[in-house]
Design a protein around this motif. Structure first.
Motif, mmCIF file in Angstrom:
data_model
loop_
_atom_site.group_PDB
_atom_site.id
_atom_site.type_symbol
_atom_site.label_atom_id
_atom_site.label_comp_id
_atom_site.label_asym_id
_atom_site.label_seq_id
_atom_site.Cartn_x
_atom_site.Cartn_y
_atom_site.Cartn_z
ATOM 1 N N LEU A 123 0.828 -1.200 0.000
ATOM 2 C CA LEU A 123 0.000 0.000 0.000
ATOM 3 C C LEU A 123 0.866 1.255 0.000
ATOM 4 O O LEU A 123 0.593 2.205 -0.745
ATOM 5 N N ASN A 124 1.942 1.254 0.788
ATOM 6 C CA ASN A 124 2.864 2.394 0.795
ATOM 7 C C ASN A 124 3.487 2.594 -0.583
ATOM 8 O O ASN A 124 3.612 3.732 -1.053
ATOM 9 N N SER A 125 3.863 1.505 -1.233
ATOM 10 C CA SER A 125 4.427 1.594 -2.589
ATOM 11 C C SER A 125 3.407 2.156 -3.563
ATOM 12 O O SER A 125 3.730 3.001 -4.403
ATOM 13 N N PHE A 126 2.167 1.706 -3.456
ATOM 14 C CA PHE A 126 1.089 2.214 -4.313
ATOM 15 C C PHE A 126 0.959 3.719 -4.153
ATOM 16 O O PHE A 126 0.918 4.470 -5.143
ATOM 17 N N PHE A 127 0.901 4.192 -2.908
ATOM 18 C CA PHE A 127 0.759 5.632 -2.666
ATOM 19 C C PHE A 127 1.986 6.403 -3.146
ATOM 20 O O PHE A 127 1.870 7.513 -3.674
ATOM 21 N N GLU A 128 3.178 5.827 -2.980
ATOM 22 C CA GLU A 128 4.388 6.479 -3.472
ATOM 23 C C GLU A 128 4.335 6.641 -4.986
ATOM 24 O O GLU A 128 4.655 7.709 -5.515
ATOM 25 N N VAL A 129 3.931 5.587 -5.680
ATOM 26 C CA VAL A 129 3.860 5.628 -7.140
ATOM 27 C C VAL A 129 2.821 6.638 -7.608
ATOM 28 O O VAL A 129 3.080 7.440 -8.513
ATOM 29 N N THR A 130 1.644 6.637 -6.989
ATOM 30 C CA THR A 130 0.622 7.604 -7.413
ATOM 31 C C THR A 130 1.075 9.034 -7.132
ATOM 32 O O THR A 130 0.800 9.941 -7.931
ATOM 33 N N GLU A 131 1.800 9.243 -6.049
ATOM 34 C CA GLU A 131 2.318 10.580 -5.747
ATOM 35 C C GLU A 131 3.342 11.014 -6.797
ATOM 36 O O GLU A 131 3.327 12.151 -7.269
ATOM 37 N N ILE A 132 4.223 10.107 -7.183
ATOM 38 C CA ILE A 132 5.222 10.414 -8.213
ATOM 39 C C ILE A 132 4.525 10.745 -9.536
ATOM 40 O O ILE A 132 4.873 11.732 -10.204
ATOM 41 N N ILE A 133 3.534 9.958 -9.910
ATOM 42 C CA ILE A 133 2.805 10.219 -11.152
ATOM 43 C C ILE A 133 2.153 11.597 -11.103
ATOM 44 O O ILE A 133 2.274 12.388 -12.049
ATOM 45 N N ASN A 134 1.480 11.902 -10.001
ATOM 46 C CA ASN A 134 0.839 13.219 -9.863
ATOM 47 C C ASN A 134 1.863 14.352 -9.901
ATOM 48 O O ASN A 134 1.609 15.397 -10.510
#
Length: 151
Positions: A123-134
């Motif tokens: 879940l932390n990785s998912f949020f990190e990736v979505t933050e990077i994309i944004n």
């Protein structure tokens, strides 16, 4: 997984989530947009109509339709903003607060179910990736930085 693009995975997942939320909302004669609006309006202080669109990521036209429908159903009332004579505050009615509680339960159930099936690390990785994309999108680092090649 090799053939999937990142944008496809995001789009397909969001479409599945939206469909699921709309199916659940229909059981309560509602929509996902209405539920999201109910959750975005401060239940005690009301919310300025101008801040709802950005908060929800909705265009003004779509938001206007949603708010009009919510008002017709008795979920919200609009009142002049005492601090800004040009502005309007959106308040939940008692009925709106009841429906807000239902929407909150649906969102909590979704999040709890995902958390039961996905590790904290995932879940932390998912949020990190979505933050990077944004961040890449908002800083215009995907397309605006690249030169246009002409022949």
């Amino acid at each position: 997984m090799k053939d999937k693009t990142i944008d496809y995975a995001l789009r397909a997942t969001w479409q599945a989530v939206a469909k699921m939320y709309n199916e659940e909302a229909s059981k309560f004669q509602s929509t996902m947009a209405t539920g999201f609006a109910l959750l975005s309006i401060d239940p005690d202080e009301g919310t300025p109509s101008t801040s709802l669109g950005p908060r929800m990521g909705m265009e003004a036209t779509s938001l206007s339709r949603t708010l009009k429908s919510m008002e017709e159903k008795g979920l919200i009332v609009r009142k002049p903003n005492p601090e800004d004579g040009r502005g309007v505050l959106i308040y939940l009615t008692d009925f709106g607060k009841e429906k807000r509680a239902v929407s909150k339960d649906v969102v909590v159930t979704f999040n709890e179910t995902i958390r039961e099936c996905v590790s904290e690390s995932q879940l932390n990785s998912f949020f990190e990736v979505t933050e990077i994309i944004n961040d890449l999108i908002s800083s215009r680092k995907i397309f605006d930085q690249k030169e246009v090649i002409t022949n």
